[in-house]
Design an enzyme around this catalytic site. Structure first.
Site, PDB file in Angstrom:
ATOM      1  N   PHE A   1       7.053 -65.598 -30.879  1.00  0.00           N
ATOM      2  CA  PHE A   1       6.962 -65.338 -29.441  1.00  0.00           C
ATOM      3  C   PHE A   1       7.625 -64.033 -29.045  1.00  0.00           C
ATOM      4  CE2 PHE A   1       4.965 -69.130 -27.987  1.00  0.00           C
ATOM      5  CZ  PHE A   1       5.251 -70.083 -28.960  1.00  0.00           C
ATOM      6  N   ARG A   2       8.791 -63.719 -29.677  1.00  0.00           N
ATOM      7  CA  ARG A   2       9.604 -62.632 -29.120  1.00  0.00           C
ATOM      8  C   ARG A   2       9.794 -61.439 -30.049  1.00  0.00           C
ATOM      9  NH1 ARG A   2      11.174 -67.516 -27.525  1.00  0.00           N
ATOM     10  NH2 ARG A   2      10.914 -67.891 -25.294  1.00  0.00           N
TER      11      ARG A   2
ATOM     12  N   GLN B   1      10.424 -76.585 -32.799  1.00  0.00           N
ATOM     13  CA  GLN B   1       9.942 -76.094 -31.502  1.00  0.00           C
ATOM     14  C   GLN B   1       8.478 -75.704 -31.634  1.00  0.00           C
ATOM     15  OE1 GLN B   1      13.227 -73.432 -29.558  1.00  0.00           O
ATOM     16  NE2 GLN B   1      13.481 -73.285 -31.768  1.00  0.00           N
TER      17      GLN B   1
ATOM     18  N   HIS C   1       8.615 -79.524 -28.696  1.00  0.00           N
ATOM     19  CA  HIS C   1       7.797 -78.835 -27.682  1.00  0.00           C
ATOM     20  C   HIS C   1       6.366 -79.330 -27.721  1.00  0.00           C
ATOM     21  CE1 HIS C   1      10.692 -75.181 -27.305  1.00  0.00           C
ATOM     22  NE2 HIS C   1      11.197 -76.314 -26.865  1.00  0.00           N
TER      23      HIS C   1
ATOM     24  N   CYS D   1      -4.656 -87.704 -21.011  1.00  0.00           N
ATOM     25  CA  CYS D   1      -5.130 -87.790 -19.620  1.00  0.00           C
ATOM     26  C   CYS D   1      -3.938 -88.084 -18.708  1.00  0.00           C
ATOM     27  CB  CYS D   1      -6.156 -88.915 -19.477  1.00  0.00           C
ATOM     28  SG  CYS D   1      -6.600 -89.199 -17.749  1.00  0.00           S
TER      29      CYS D   1
ATOM     30  N   THR E   1      14.219 -69.157 -35.798  1.00  0.00           N
ATOM     31  CA  THR E   1      14.231 -69.303 -34.335  1.00  0.00           C
ATOM     32  C   THR E   1      15.254 -68.336 -33.761  1.00  0.00           C
ATOM     33  OG1 THR E   1      14.669 -70.789 -32.466  1.00  0.00           O
ATOM     34  CG2 THR E   1      15.837 -71.271 -34.532  1.00  0.00           C
TER      35      THR E   1
HETATM   36  P1  NAD Z   1      13.299 -72.283 -20.058  1.00  0.00           P
HETATM   37  O1  NAD Z   1      13.490 -71.923 -18.637  1.00  0.00           O
HETATM   38  O2  NAD Z   1      14.490 -72.407 -20.956  1.00  0.00           O
HETATM   39  O3  NAD Z   1      12.254 -71.248 -20.692  1.00  0.00           O
HETATM   40  C1  NAD Z   1      12.491 -70.855 -22.001  1.00  0.00           C
HETATM   41  C2  NAD Z   1      11.852 -69.545 -22.185  1.00  0.00           C
HETATM   42  O4  NAD Z   1      10.567 -69.614 -21.637  1.00  0.00           O
HETATM   43  C3  NAD Z   1      12.592 -68.437 -21.470  1.00  0.00           C
HETATM   44  O5  NAD Z   1      13.424 -67.833 -22.446  1.00  0.00           O
HETATM   45  C4  NAD Z   1      11.481 -67.532 -21.003  1.00  0.00           C
HETATM   46  O6  NAD Z   1      11.197 -66.584 -22.033  1.00  0.00           O
HETATM   47  C5  NAD Z   1      10.299 -68.436 -20.925  1.00  0.00           C
HETATM   48  N1  NAD Z   1       9.984 -68.864 -19.563  1.00  0.00           N
HETATM   49  C6  NAD Z   1      10.773 -69.468 -18.681  1.00  0.00           C
HETATM   50  N2  NAD Z   1      10.100 -69.720 -17.553  1.00  0.00           N
HETATM   51  C7  NAD Z   1       8.832 -69.279 -17.761  1.00  0.00           C
HETATM   52  C8  NAD Z   1       7.656 -69.267 -16.992  1.00  0.00           C
HETATM   53  N3  NAD Z   1       7.624 -69.747 -15.751  1.00  0.00           N
HETATM   54  N4  NAD Z   1       6.535 -68.771 -17.525  1.00  0.00           N
HETATM   55  C9  NAD Z   1       6.557 -68.304 -18.766  1.00  0.00           C
HETATM   56  N5  NAD Z   1       7.643 -68.265 -19.542  1.00  0.00           N
HETATM   57  C10 NAD Z   1       8.756 -68.753 -19.037  1.00  0.00           C
HETATM   58  O7  NAD Z   1      12.557 -73.643 -20.215  1.00  0.00           O
HETATM   59  P2  NAD Z   1      11.260 -74.034 -19.383  1.00  0.00           P
HETATM   60  O8  NAD Z   1      10.606 -72.799 -18.867  1.00  0.00           O
HETATM   61  O9  NAD Z   1      11.631 -75.111 -18.382  1.00  0.00           O
HETATM   62  O10 NAD Z   1      10.383 -74.688 -20.514  1.00  0.00           O
HETATM   63  C11 NAD Z   1      10.833 -75.977 -20.989  1.00  0.00           C
HETATM   64  C12 NAD Z   1      10.640 -75.992 -22.461  1.00  0.00           C
HETATM   65  O11 NAD Z   1       9.240 -75.899 -22.737  1.00  0.00           O
HETATM   66  C13 NAD Z   1      11.309 -74.800 -23.098  1.00  0.00           C
HETATM   67  O12 NAD Z   1      12.066 -75.268 -24.185  1.00  0.00           O
HETATM   68  C14 NAD Z   1      10.144 -73.966 -23.571  1.00  0.00           C
HETATM   69  O13 NAD Z   1      10.469 -73.388 -24.809  1.00  0.00           O
HETATM   70  C15 NAD Z   1       9.078 -75.007 -23.790  1.00  0.00           C
HETATM   71  N6  NAD Z   1       7.773 -74.350 -23.793  1.00  0.00           N
HETATM   72  C16 NAD Z   1       7.022 -74.498 -24.923  1.00  0.00           C
HETATM   73  C17 NAD Z   1       5.849 -73.824 -25.010  1.00  0.00           C
HETATM   74  C18 NAD Z   1       5.059 -73.925 -26.266  1.00  0.00           C
HETATM   75  O14 NAD Z   1       4.194 -73.147 -26.470  1.00  0.00           O
HETATM   76  N7  NAD Z   1       5.439 -74.869 -27.131  1.00  0.00           N
HETATM   77  C19 NAD Z   1       5.347 -73.037 -23.971  1.00  0.00           C
HETATM   78  C20 NAD Z   1       6.128 -72.958 -22.835  1.00  0.00           C
HETATM   79  C21 NAD Z   1       7.351 -73.604 -22.758  1.00  0.00           C
HETATM   80  N1  APR Z   2      11.458 -65.677 -41.539  1.00  0.00           N
HETATM   81  C1  APR Z   2      12.616 -65.754 -40.837  1.00  0.00           C
HETATM   82  N2  APR Z   2      12.704 -65.444 -39.518  1.00  0.00           N
HETATM   83  C2  APR Z   2      11.568 -65.040 -38.911  1.00  0.00           C
HETATM   84  C3  APR Z   2      10.326 -64.918 -39.588  1.00  0.00           C
HETATM   85  C4  APR Z   2      10.313 -65.261 -40.970  1.00  0.00           C
HETATM   86  N3  APR Z   2       9.203 -65.181 -41.708  1.00  0.00           N
HETATM   87  N4  APR Z   2       9.408 -64.460 -38.700  1.00  0.00           N
HETATM   88  C5  APR Z   2      10.043 -64.309 -37.516  1.00  0.00           C
HETATM   89  N5  APR Z   2      11.333 -64.651 -37.635  1.00  0.00           N
HETATM   90  C6  APR Z   2      12.358 -64.725 -36.592  1.00  0.00           C
HETATM   91  C7  APR Z   2      12.305 -63.652 -35.529  1.00  0.00           C
HETATM   92  O1  APR Z   2      13.140 -62.571 -35.909  1.00  0.00           O
HETATM   93  C8  APR Z   2      12.858 -64.407 -34.320  1.00  0.00           C
HETATM   94  O2  APR Z   2      14.264 -64.269 -34.243  1.00  0.00           O
HETATM   95  O3  APR Z   2      12.113 -65.944 -35.938  1.00  0.00           O
HETATM   96  C9  APR Z   2      12.530 -65.862 -34.596  1.00  0.00           C
HETATM   97  C10 APR Z   2      11.420 -66.379 -33.703  1.00  0.00           C
HETATM   98  O4  APR Z   2      11.953 -66.467 -32.399  1.00  0.00           O
HETATM   99  P1  APR Z   2      10.966 -66.684 -31.160  1.00  0.00           P
HETATM  100  O5  APR Z   2       9.810 -65.766 -31.283  1.00  0.00           O
HETATM  101  O6  APR Z   2      11.816 -66.618 -29.932  1.00  0.00           O
HETATM  102  O7  APR Z   2      10.405 -68.152 -31.364  1.00  0.00           O
HETATM  103  P2  APR Z   2      11.197 -69.491 -31.050  1.00  0.00           P
HETATM  104  O8  APR Z   2      12.657 -69.319 -31.286  1.00  0.00           O
HETATM  105  O9  APR Z   2      10.486 -70.569 -31.765  1.00  0.00           O
HETATM  106  O10 APR Z   2      10.936 -69.676 -29.457  1.00  0.00           O
HETATM  107  C11 APR Z   2      11.377 -70.931 -28.888  1.00  0.00           C
HETATM  108  O11 APR Z   2      10.243 -70.404 -26.836  1.00  0.00           O
HETATM  109  O12 APR Z   2       8.549 -69.963 -25.307  1.00  0.00           O
HETATM  110  C12 APR Z   2       9.152 -70.903 -26.047  1.00  0.00           C
HETATM  111  O13 APR Z   2       8.087 -72.816 -26.519  1.00  0.00           O
HETATM  112  C13 APR Z   2       8.214 -71.529 -27.010  1.00  0.00           C
HETATM  113  O14 APR Z   2       8.827 -72.883 -28.885  1.00  0.00           O
HETATM  114  C14 APR Z   2       8.990 -71.592 -28.321  1.00  0.00           C
HETATM  115  C15 APR Z   2      10.398 -71.374 -27.845  1.00  0.00           C
END
Ligand code: NAD
Ligand code: APR
Length: 247
Positions: free
Chosen positions: A35-36, A103, A121, A129, A195
């Protein structure tokens, strides 16, 4: 380094109860962007803003094409478990009690063979539904642009509500938090894999580790806020590192 790999090998061999906390970095070696990182899924701001529960609730016909573009594209659907997923399945196959807290929504941990996986997640493999709670599999969801419930009541009334993906959207609660806390509190080893630990409440889980009986190991390409508290940090690719260690 070799010393770090040896230390990791030792930590795994000395542990019976292993809890894994995995993120998107676990699946980048399966072809799914995280994601990031640069090129990550949230680089597309519009995609991120669309993944909210309120957007699904208010504009479901617009939500679904965007959701499918992000999470049900060929990259996600054709992804296979990588060496990292396989190594975690091997840890369990060798007789350890392995609990995977993920996640990720790609379902690859289960596909690799781990039997205790908590998808905090949610998962792209099903949709539900919102009215009658009937669940539908991926094929059903892919067959329609905007998937609707096809449940017909005893009185012949069609439900036809627009489904919600089984993924936890922004503004929704993460799942299995109780089970996750217990799995962290009771383990001998917590492996944090791929992560950024930037999303709460999952990012808080390592704080609950019982430090006088359990070790914290982080394998991640970049630094995380927990690195300073870890017993071992390896900045490398999860799949490569675990394959080296599990053989
Ligand atoms: P949160 O506020 O901790 O959001 C976590 C991250 O989501 C933030 O770091 C930001 O980067 C992003 N975020 C926050 N608000 C957002 C928005 N309105 N639109 C887009 N991105 C936004 O937690 P949350 O937003 O309440 O979400 C609850 C949980 O659902 C979180 O743990 C999040 O990771 C998860 N989530 C999962 C997915 C997925 O693809 N699995 C997608 C969205 C959220
Ligand atoms: N091996 C080790 N680390 C890796 C690799 C790899 N092959 N590829 C990427 N990474 C690292 C990146 O450097 C980064 O720090 O994994 C991390 C991924 O972080 P994110 O992109 O933030 O993903 P994640 O931590 O799963 O995000 C958490 O955010 O928006 C929500 O729901 C979404 O589940 C997601 C949650």
């Amino acid at each position: 380094t070799e010393a770090a790999l040896q230390a990791l090998k030792q930590a795994i061999e000395n542990s019976y109860r292993i809890t894994v906390l995995s993120g998107a970095g676990m699946s980048t070696e399966s072809g799914i962007p995280d994601f990031r990182s640069p090129g990550g899924i949230w680089e597309d701001e519009a995609a991120m803003q669309a993944m909210t529960h309120s957007f699904w609730r208010d504009c479901p016909e617009q939500f679904w094409p965007k959701f499918k573009a992000v999470f049900m594209n060929p990259v996600y659907l054709n992804a296979k478990p990588n060496a990292g997923h396989r190594a975690l399945a091997l840890m369990e196959a060798q007789g350890r009690e392995v609990t995977v807290l993920t996640q990720n929504v790609d379902g690859l941990h289960r596909e690799a063979g781990n039997s205790r996986v908590y998808e905090m997640h949610g998962s792209i493999r099903s949709a539900v539904c919102p009215d009658c709670r009937t669940r539908y599999d991926l094929d059903y969801v892919l067959a329609q642009d905007v998937p609707r419930c096809s449940f017909i009541s005893m009185k012949g009334v069609a439900c036809e509500a627009i489904l919600q993906p089984d993924v936890v959207l922004f503004e929704q609660e993460v799942r299995y938090l109780g089970e996750a806390l217990r799995a962290v509190r009771t383990c001998d080893l917590l492996l944090v894999l791929g992560t950024s630990l930037t999303v709460y409440p999952v990012a808080d889980l390592p704080r609950y580790l019982n430090r006088d009986r359990a070790k914290l190991v982080i394998i991640n390409l970049e630094e995380t806020d927990e690195d300073g508290r870890a017993d071992l940090v390896i900045h490398g690719k999860v799949g490569e590192v675990l394959e080296r260690v599990m053989g």
